[in-house]
Design a protein around this motif. Structure first.
Motif, PDB file in Angstrom:
ATOM      1  N   ASP A   1       0.805  -1.366  -0.113  1.00  0.00           N
ATOM      2  CA  ASP A   1      -0.216   0.020   0.199  1.00  0.00           C
ATOM      3  C   ASP A   1       0.849   1.232  -0.213  1.00  0.00           C
ATOM      4  O   ASP A   1       1.984   1.341   0.753  1.00  0.00           O
ATOM      5  N   VAL A   2       0.445   2.362  -0.713  1.00  0.00           N
ATOM      6  CA  VAL A   2       1.154   3.516  -0.951  1.00  0.00           C
ATOM      7  C   VAL A   2       0.090   4.505  -0.791  1.00  0.00           C
ATOM      8  O   VAL A   2      -0.924   4.657  -1.537  1.00  0.00           O
ATOM      9  N   GLY A   3       0.055   5.477   0.262  1.00  0.00           N
ATOM     10  CA  GLY A   3      -0.935   6.306   0.550  1.00  0.00           C
ATOM     11  C   GLY A   3      -0.611   7.500   1.185  1.00  0.00           C
ATOM     12  O   GLY A   3       0.515   7.727   1.685  1.00  0.00           O
ATOM     13  N   LEU A   4      -1.510   8.637   1.669  1.00  0.00           N
ATOM     14  CA  LEU A   4      -1.265   9.687   2.491  1.00  0.00           C
ATOM     15  C   LEU A   4      -2.132  10.011   3.258  1.00  0.00           C
ATOM     16  O   LEU A   4      -3.370   9.505   3.278  1.00  0.00           O
ATOM     17  N   LEU A   5      -1.505  10.511   4.446  1.00  0.00           N
ATOM     18  CA  LEU A   5      -2.487  10.702   5.668  1.00  0.00           C
ATOM     19  C   LEU A   5      -2.306  12.375   6.040  1.00  0.00           C
ATOM     20  O   LEU A   5      -1.282  12.862   6.145  1.00  0.00           O
ATOM     21  N   PRO A   6      -3.531  12.977   5.376  1.00  0.00           N
ATOM     22  CA  PRO A   6      -3.536  14.456   5.707  1.00  0.00           C
ATOM     23  C   PRO A   6      -3.507  14.859   7.107  1.00  0.00           C
ATOM     24  O   PRO A   6      -3.840  14.218   7.858  1.00  0.00           O
TER      25      PRO A   6
ATOM     26  N   PHE B   1      -6.491   8.023   6.323  1.00  0.00           N
ATOM     27  CA  PHE B   1      -5.590   7.415   5.175  1.00  0.00           C
ATOM     28  C   PHE B   1      -6.004   7.393   3.948  1.00  0.00           C
ATOM     29  O   PHE B   1      -7.116   6.581   3.888  1.00  0.00           O
ATOM     30  N   ASP B   2      -5.534   7.815   3.063  1.00  0.00           N
ATOM     31  CA  ASP B   2      -5.887   7.816   1.576  1.00  0.00           C
ATOM     32  C   ASP B   2      -5.233   6.804   0.932  1.00  0.00           C
ATOM     33  O   ASP B   2      -3.731   7.172   0.564  1.00  0.00           O
ATOM     34  N   VAL B   3      -5.473   5.928   0.418  1.00  0.00           N
ATOM     35  CA  VAL B   3      -4.518   4.764  -0.483  1.00  0.00           C
ATOM     36  C   VAL B   3      -4.336   5.253  -1.669  1.00  0.00           C
ATOM     37  O   VAL B   3      -5.484   5.277  -2.435  1.00  0.00           O
ATOM     38  N   ILE B   4      -3.271   5.730  -2.228  1.00  0.00           N
ATOM     39  CA  ILE B   4      -3.312   6.134  -3.786  1.00  0.00           C
ATOM     40  C   ILE B   4      -3.105   4.807  -4.475  1.00  0.00           C
ATOM     41  O   ILE B   4      -3.759   4.923  -5.790  1.00  0.00           O
ATOM     42  N   GLY B   5      -2.503   4.055  -4.206  1.00  0.00           N
ATOM     43  CA  GLY B   5      -2.295   2.563  -5.264  1.00  0.00           C
ATOM     44  C   GLY B   5      -1.663   1.469  -4.270  1.00  0.00           C
ATOM     45  O   GLY B   5      -1.220   1.548  -3.193  1.00  0.00           O
ATOM     46  N   SER B   6      -1.891   0.495  -4.900  1.00  0.00           N
ATOM     47  CA  SER B   6      -1.252  -0.708  -4.264  1.00  0.00           C
ATOM     48  C   SER B   6      -0.257  -1.627  -5.303  1.00  0.00           C
ATOM     49  O   SER B   6      -0.810  -1.734  -6.498  1.00  0.00           O
ATOM     50  N   ILE B   7       0.494  -2.198  -4.527  1.00  0.00           N
ATOM     51  CA  ILE B   7       1.471  -3.181  -5.498  1.00  0.00           C
ATOM     52  C   ILE B   7       1.131  -4.543  -4.988  1.00  0.00           C
ATOM     53  O   ILE B   7       1.522  -4.929  -3.971  1.00  0.00           O
ATOM     54  N   ASP B   8       0.650  -5.448  -5.883  1.00  0.00           N
ATOM     55  CA  ASP B   8       0.083  -6.740  -5.425  1.00  0.00           C
ATOM     56  C   ASP B   8       1.204  -7.523  -4.740  1.00  0.00           C
ATOM     57  O   ASP B   8       1.191  -8.581  -3.836  1.00  0.00           O
ATOM     58  N   VAL B   9       2.549  -7.500  -5.548  1.00  0.00           N
ATOM     59  CA  VAL B   9       3.523  -8.385  -5.109  1.00  0.00           C
ATOM     60  C   VAL B   9       4.465  -7.800  -3.920  1.00  0.00           C
ATOM     61  O   VAL B   9       5.172  -8.615  -3.560  1.00  0.00           O
ATOM     62  N   GLY B  10       3.806  -6.835  -3.281  1.00  0.00           N
ATOM     63  CA  GLY B  10       4.465  -6.287  -2.160  1.00  0.00           C
ATOM     64  C   GLY B  10       5.629  -5.453  -2.517  1.00  0.00           C
ATOM     65  O   GLY B  10       6.274  -5.096  -3.622  1.00  0.00           O
ATOM     66  N   ILE B  11       6.156  -4.775  -1.435  1.00  0.00           N
ATOM     67  CA  ILE B  11       7.290  -3.788  -1.571  1.00  0.00           C
ATOM     68  C   ILE B  11       8.289  -4.138  -0.724  1.00  0.00           C
ATOM     69  O   ILE B  11       8.283  -4.515   0.605  1.00  0.00           O
ATOM     70  N   LYS B  12       9.385  -4.286  -1.221  1.00  0.00           N
ATOM     71  CA  LYS B  12      10.823  -4.534  -0.366  1.00  0.00           C
ATOM     72  C   LYS B  12      11.475  -3.343   0.260  1.00  0.00           C
ATOM     73  O   LYS B  12      12.081  -3.557   1.508  1.00  0.00           O
ATOM     74  N   SER B  13      11.470  -2.294  -0.526  1.00  0.00           N
ATOM     75  CA  SER B  13      12.179  -1.095   0.127  1.00  0.00           C
ATOM     76  C   SER B  13      11.889   0.088  -0.553  1.00  0.00           C
ATOM     77  O   SER B  13      11.255  -0.096  -1.824  1.00  0.00           O
ATOM     78  N   ALA B  14      11.876   1.404   0.131  1.00  0.00           N
ATOM     79  CA  ALA B  14      11.456   2.518  -0.573  1.00  0.00           C
ATOM     80  C   ALA B  14      12.293   3.490   0.142  1.00  0.00           C
ATOM     81  O   ALA B  14      12.740   3.436   1.245  1.00  0.00           O
ATOM     82  N   CYS B  15      12.453   4.790  -0.717  1.00  0.00           N
ATOM     83  CA  CYS B  15      13.338   5.680  -0.146  1.00  0.00           C
ATOM     84  C   CYS B  15      12.912   6.992  -0.875  1.00  0.00           C
ATOM     85  O   CYS B  15      12.872   7.180  -2.112  1.00  0.00           O
ATOM     86  N   TRP B  16      12.751   8.373   0.141  1.00  0.00           N
ATOM     87  CA  TRP B  16      12.492   9.387  -0.702  1.00  0.00           C
ATOM     88  C   TRP B  16      13.922  10.331  -1.012  1.00  0.00           C
ATOM     89  O   TRP B  16      14.605  10.417  -0.193  1.00  0.00           O
ATOM     90  N   CYS B  17      13.761  11.103  -2.139  1.00  0.00           N
ATOM     91  CA  CYS B  17      14.593  11.956  -2.469  1.00  0.00           C
ATOM     92  C   CYS B  17      14.905  12.985  -1.522  1.00  0.00           C
ATOM     93  O   CYS B  17      13.733  13.456  -0.833  1.00  0.00           O
TER      94      CYS B  17
END
Length: 1312
Positions: A101-106, A115-131
């Motif tokens: 799940d990828v989403g925003l909490l205003p 929480f507003d879910v923008i989208g989901s990746i079915d296979v899951g997420i291993k890692s993420a990092c913001w610029c």
């Protein structure tokens, strides 16, 4: 040489929570905590808490602001939150979960967010990092896909993580630096040819968690991904670097044992990971070796350092070596590397810093003792506050702020060793800078701090101490541990530079400060001696809690701990102030409290304008206390315990210390400043209106230098460069302070050697106290008894700016003393004393050599060689020749190694001459002209003609008159020669007097005539019975010369008395507008015909000349008046154009600069091409020319108005002269004839009209403008322009208004 110490430590508890991670809202300084719990349905509930972190004074509890529900992933043992980031643009919290799940909490409305879910990746997420700029997020999916998305989660690119190619920056192997070309020492050629580890045999570490890691460079231009690649035998870690568009740039070289940890240094030069050694599939090496390794952006290795963990291998355990590394992280300014280590007994975060290519373990942070299990759940540095670290545990969060501190001894002279202590794990590295300047990472002595075997204490203490304090009066130090355990050491550092290794540290005692470890954390320490026995000390320990700070004061008497006293302070997050005597505490508001063991601390004694992480109390004038504080922003402030005001010394300081009566601080502009403490105290004691801005003495230092310590006894200041290397300088203020103290105490030798070593002018020894030094010259000579030292001292005084009279007194005093002691030993010093005087007394020095030549020939020979060394040989040769002693001349010439063919013929010629004529030739050769003329006079009368030629050649007439004043016969010739010389210089009056004194009357009359002294001329002419014709010719010549000089009255008198020409006299008077005198003379001589023939035409001519002059005045006045009006209109309407045409203040300004800066990664697209200009300099001639241009009134310049006003002032003066001429002429025009009367009436009208016009013009030009009705608003453009105009002085204030003559040339009868 700096150490990392805890500045503040705050803990927020969440008893029923399971905190997984945290993020910071930089704009509002809020901290958001995310706690996750798994419910019965298998879903994960994430609750978001906010901690308002902006106020240290108030306790802020976590507030729930939102909740998130997300499904659990298959790896339920791991945290379900992959990434969380506060997005300032949308005021929302971006959350990425492991389930996909990828989403925003205003969070902008302040209410409980959804929480507003923008989208989901079915296979899951291993890692993420913001610029770093929150514009891009990088995601690694469960299928090992690499996604780049914008902050609104639009996909930018999607690629496979396991690329087969190397990347766009494919390296080219040129064979340089390869294994085959390296030198392998004793292993020889076989080592170079030995095959390396096969790529297929390279594996990852057993501690690898298998999860990819992502790290961004600080500028956001590149990011790196660390992931496991599948291999035939085993998996291995690979680093891949991508740009912002997701294009692969480089792939790292194969590294065995590379682990999952990853972080890119914000400064951009290093990528950090860790590496295991000594197991199958790992790098060959010692078993248990564990390194932190660095990579460059191109994927190549770039150094490493080894961890210092104790290990014990257990094959089937979860942590085979008893520990493993979870994460690594850099702070925002790339100075501190945090390493999160997971041990069997509990977690620890180690903080490492580097200096001079060595890595120091500075601090170890352990979870609070109240937390079970003792584990951390996340590690986060503040994005902007570089020294603020957030560590989360399952039930609490630690907010720790660090600061830099140098553990430096503050012992006063003469016991100051300049001891510096540097923490490196469990080792304390010591260096005494008074005797040794050992560059780090080397040191003079090492103290290994004991490790307690008690497991509970070991869990609390860690390896690195919390704080170290050094005694302000000796070389004792105290070490504080996390558990409150104390160790007091007597370092016994060396005081003699000849025995620099005489270190013998001894542990005096060991104890413990009892406190509640569940509620308080140890932060800081202070140490003071109770006596001089070096066995009794007072210790003040600062402990902090979430509510208040507590200072525990304990005395150790003869190594035994006595009564312990506890003092609770007014708030928490404070700091102890380093001091020499008392215990002071600074609150987080900057207030300073005096900590008394026996009573409460109610009122502050002083207050900084802001909280200062680095503060120090120093004494001034023995009893007065001055507080010095340095804030984070670089503001350096001083306070007095007596006053309520503060003084800001600098706004860009980066370090300070107090020593030798100075506040020494360095700035970011790469300068070291030296402010006198007594002057600062006077400034603090002065009234606010009496305070002045002082310019402290300063000097340039290396770029980025910071103060390590100051050693007053060694007169040195130790600085550390950014890379870590040291530089010791001897600043002039510190040297002069020691020199002055030595002079006051009469230690002249010590003061002399200090000035000699540090190249200080020796005149300071005299100027410090002139009378005392002169009176103590015998003591000075007794102490500084070395001949070379005395010579150096005297020579330096001779070249200094010392007053001539004082220099003479000092040189004579030293010369008399050394002559009395031992003339033979101090001969060179005596000669130096003669030579360095102003003017030099060469003759006295040479006379001394003549006097001793027969008694001490060898001594004189050496002395001659020495004086030739001091003085130019040619000058000394001439001086000896001027003493008329040929033996001395020969001695000087021989030792000066002059060619005999140059001087022997000349000396032989001189020996053949008579005594005084010989001396004349010598003086003539030396160009001593007066002495030469005197010797020529003594040579006899036969040389008189030659003397006269010599006198005329060298213009010695006045000196010759003195020599021959008793010789009356030759005096006349000298006077006549003197008169001719004056006549040629056009000093006719003086020449005439000389000729009269010489009885040469014809030449005297010629001189009187040229001087126009006609009365003396005709008196002399009549006394010499000049014939009538000659007298008449002489009168006509003199009258013509007087007329040319506009002396018409004198010319008329000469024509009348000596030429007997009445007509010429009348014409001359008429030419000078002296009609009254002319008419009187006509009547007296009974010559009425001259009235009509001479005066009537002359009156018309004079009137016409006056009218012509007035026409010129009127024309010039009208032109200049019109130009003044034009200039003033332009000045009002276009002030910028008026003052900007040619501003003299900008004539010497070079608007271009030669300074340039190289383009950086942030400015490479914005740097415009520049052209360096040559700096221009104006010569004195061009400056004078420019000044003449400014004052010339050139049209169009800002000085034109001032020039015109000056011109009108001169015009007014000219009109006054013309009006006076008209006033003299008008009565006669009225009386001569009708035509003359009409001419007079016309002239009178013209004069009155011009006077009126001129008076009105002057009044209008010099009239001051009236104030406008109503005051202008202070914030309007017109008001600002008016104020700017007032700054420039009005020309009418510079040029005074001319005052016209009040006389009236009017004759009323002319109007009839």
């Amino acid at each position: 040489m700096r150490n990392l110490v805890i500045a503040s430590n705050r803990i927020w508890s969440l008893p029923n929570g399971h905190i997984a991670t945290a993020t910071v809202d930089v704009e509002h300084n809020h901290l958001y905590l995310l706690s996750e719990n798994q419910n019965a349905d298998g879903d994960v509930e994430i609750e978001v808490f906010k901690v308002e972190n902006h106020d240290m004074q108030q306790k802020s509890e976590p507030i729930s602001v939102g909740a998130i529900m997300t499904p659990a992933s298959q790896t339920s043992a791991l945290s379900q939150i992959i990434s969380t980031r506060f997005l300032g643009e949308s005021q929302s919290l971006a959350v990425i979960t492991r389930a996909g799940d990828v989403g925003l909490l205003p969070l902008d409305n302040g209410d409980f967010g959804t929480f507003d879910v923008i989208g989901s990746i079915d296979v899951g997420i291993k890692s993420a990092c913001w610029c770093p700029d929150d514009s891009i997020v990088v995601i690694v999916t469960g299928e090992n896909k690499l996604l780049l998305m914008t902050s609104s989660f639009d996909v930018l690119s999607e690629t496979s993580l396991r690329a087969s190619d190397h990347g766009e920056d494919q390296p080219v192997n040129m064979g340089w630096g390869s294994k085959e070309t390296q030198f392998h020492g004793s292993l020889g050629k076989t080592a170079a040819q030995a095959p390396g580890t096969a790529v297929d045999a390279i594996g990852s570490s057993p501690d690898d968690d298998g999860i990819p890691r992502i790290g961004w460079r600080g500028d956001g231009a590149f990011f790196v991904v660390s992931s496991l690649d599948d291999g035939p035998a085993r998996n291995r870690r690979v680093l891949r670097v991508y740009d912002r568009q997701g294009a692969l740039q480089t792939t790292s070289q194969p590294v065995a044992g590379l682990e999952h940890t990853l972080c890119w240094r914000p400064s951009g030069n290093l990528i950090v990971s860790t590496q295991r050694f000594g197991y199958e599939g790992g790098e060959a090496g010692n078993e248990g070796r564990h390194d932190v390794v660095f990579f460059e952006r191109n994927g190549l290795r770039h150094g490493e350092f080894r961890l210092r963990e104790r290990w014990e291998f257990v094959k089937d355990a979860e942590r085979r070596w008893g520990y493993r590394i979870r994460e690594v992280g850099w702070n925002s300014d790339s100075t501190v590397l945090a390493i999160w280590i997971e041990r069997d007994e509990g977690d620890v975060v180690q903080l490492w810093t580097t200096g001079n290519y060595h890595w120091y373990l500075k601090q170890e942070i352990l979870p609070p003792t109240s937390v079970e299990p003792r584990r951390f759940s996340s590690l986060n540095w503040h994005p902007e506050s570089s020294m603020q670290l957030f560590l989360t545990c399952p039930a609490c969060v630690l907010d720790i702020t660090f600061t830099w501190e140098t553990y430096a001894s503050r012992s006063p002279p003469p016991n100051d060793t300049g001891l510096i202590a540097v923490v490196d794990g469990s080792d304390l590295l010591l260096t005494p800078f008074r005797t040794q300047n050992v560059p780090p990472p080397m040191y003079s002595c090492k103290i290994s701090l004991a490790h307690v075997s008690n497991s509970q204490t070991s869990l609390i203490d860690g390896r690195a101490p919390v704080h170290v304090a050094l005694s302000p009066s000796d070389d004792a130090l105290c070490v504080l541990r996390h558990s409150g355990r104390l160790e007091i050491w007597d370092v016994q550092g060396p005081m003699d530079s000849r025995k620099p290794n005489a270190f013998s540290p001894v542990k005096i005692c060991e104890g413990s400060v009892n406190f509640d470890q569940w509620q308080y954390t140890a932060e800081q320490l202070g140490l003071w001696p109770l006596d001089t026995s070096k066995t009794s000390y007072r210790i003040a320990c600062l402990f902090s809690s979430t509510i208040t700070d507590t200072v525990i004061i304990s005395d150790f008497i003869d190594g035994v701990e006595s009564e312990m006293r506890r003092v609770d302070m007014a708030s928490n997050c404070g700091r102890l102030v380093a001091s020499d005597r008392e215990v002071f505490w600074q609150s987080d508001r900057g207030q300073i409290f005096h900590v008394y063991p026996s009573k409460a601390n109610n009122e502050p004694i002083a207050c900084f304008p802001q909280f200062c992480l680095t503060a120090e109390a120093t004494t001034c004038n023995e009893n007065d206390v001055i507080f010095i504080g340095l804030a984070d922003a670089g503001n350096l402030c001083v306070l007095s315990s007596e006053g309520t005001t503060h003084q800001t010394v600098s706004t860009n300081a980066n370090g300070f210390t107090a020593a030798s009566g100075f506040l020494i601080f360095t700035t970011t502009s790469h300068e070291a400043h030296f402010a006198k403490l007594d002057v600062l105290h006077d400034l603090l004691s002065a009234q606010p209106d009496d305070k002045q801005t002082h310019e402290w003495e300063k000097r340039r230092v290396e770029r980025g230098s910071r103060i390590v310590t100051a050693v007053p006894s060694a007169m040195s200041l130790v600085l550390q460069m950014p890379r870590g290397n040291l530089e010791t300088i001897n600043p002039r203020p510190l040297v002069l302070d020691v020199v002055r103290k030595d002079l006051d105490e009469g230690n002249f030798r010590k003061a002399f050697l200090a000035c000699r070593k540090h190249r200080v002018e020796f005149n300071i020894m005299v100027e410090h106290d002139q009378n005392t030094f002169i009176n103590r010259i015998p003591l000075f000579v007794q102490q500084v008894d070395d001949v070379d030292h005395l010579n150096l001292f005297l020579a330096s005084l001779g070249q200094s700016s010392l007053d001539t009279d004082i220099l003479t007194v000092v040189c004579d005093g030293i010369r008399e003393q050394v002559q009395t002691r031992n003339l033979k030993k101090y001969m060179n010093s005596v000669l130096t004393a003669y030579v360095v005087k102003r003017p030099p007394d060469y003759e006295a020095a040479l006379s001394l050599l003549l006097r001793l030549r027969d008694e001490e020939p060898e001594l004189v020979e050496d002395a001659v060689k020495y004086i030739i060394f001091l003085v130019d040989a040619d000058k000394l040769f001439d001086m000896a020749l001027g003493m008329y002693d040929f033996s001395l001349v020969l001695m000087i010439a021989q030792h000066a190694q002059r060619d005999p063919r140059e001087y022997l013929p000349f000396l032989r010629e001189l020996r053949s001459l008579e005594k005084y004529y010989q001396r004349f030739k010598i003086d003539e050769h030396l160009k001593r002209h007066e002495s030469a003329l005197k010797n020529l006079h003594l040579a006899g009368a036969e040389y008189f003609d030659e003397a006269m030629v010599y006198t005329e050649t060298h213009r010695l007439h006045f000196y010759a008159l003195r020599l021959w004043k008793e010789d009356h016969e030759n005096l006349k010739r000298v006077l006549d020669l003197y008169g001719e010389w004056l006549f040629d210089r056009r000093e006719f009056r003086q020449a005439a007097l000389a000729f009269v004194d010489a009885h040469n009357l014809p030449k005297a009359m010629v001189a009187y005539e040229r001087a126009l002294l006609w009365r003396e001329l005709f008196d002399l002419a009549l006394r010499t019975s000049v014939d009538a014709d000659t007298l008449s010719e002489m009168a006509y010549r003199v009258a013509d010369e007087l007329c040319s000089k506009r002396k018409y009255s004198d010319a008329a008198q000469v024509s009348l008395d000596y030429a007997k020409d009445v007509n010429q006299a009348i014409a001359t008077l008429a030419q000078g507008n002296l009609y009254s005198e002319a008419r009187r003379l006509i009547t007296l001589r009974d010559a009425p015909d001259l009235l009509v023939s001479t005066l009537h035409p002359a009156a018309f001519d004079t009137s016409a000349q006056i009218l012509e002059d007035m026409t010129e005045i009127r024309t010039q006045l009208r032109k200049q008046f019109q130009r003044i009006r034009e200039l003033r209109i332009k000045k009002e309407e276009e002030p910028d154009a008026f003052y900007g045409i040619d501003d003299p203040a900008l004539h010497n300004v070079d608007v271009m600069t030669d300074a340039s800066m190289p383009a950086t990664a942030f400015t490479r697209y914005t740097v415009a091409p520049t052209a360096n200009s040559r700096s221009s300099k104006r010569t004195s001639r061009s400056k004078r020319k420019m000044e003449r241009k400014v004052g010339s009134g050139r049209k169009g310049t800002v000085d034109e108005e001032e020039y015109i006003l000056s011109s009108i002032t001169k015009l007014s003066a000219r009109f006054d002269a013309v009006q006076g001429d008209a006033e003299c002429l008008l009565p006669h025009l009225m009386q001569f004839s009708k035509e003359h009367r009409a001419e007079g009436s016309k002239l009178q009208d013209e004069v009155m009209a011009l006077k009126k016009e001129l008076s009105e013009a002057v009044d209008q030009i010099w009239a001051k403008p009236d104030d406008p009705d109503g005051a202008l608003m202070t914030d309007t453009w017109a008001h600002r322009m008016e104020e700017k105009m007032k700054e420039r002085r009005n020309p009418i204030e510079i040029v005074p208004k001319p005052a016209l003559s009040s006389g009236e040339p009017r004759i009323d009868l002319l109007e009839l």
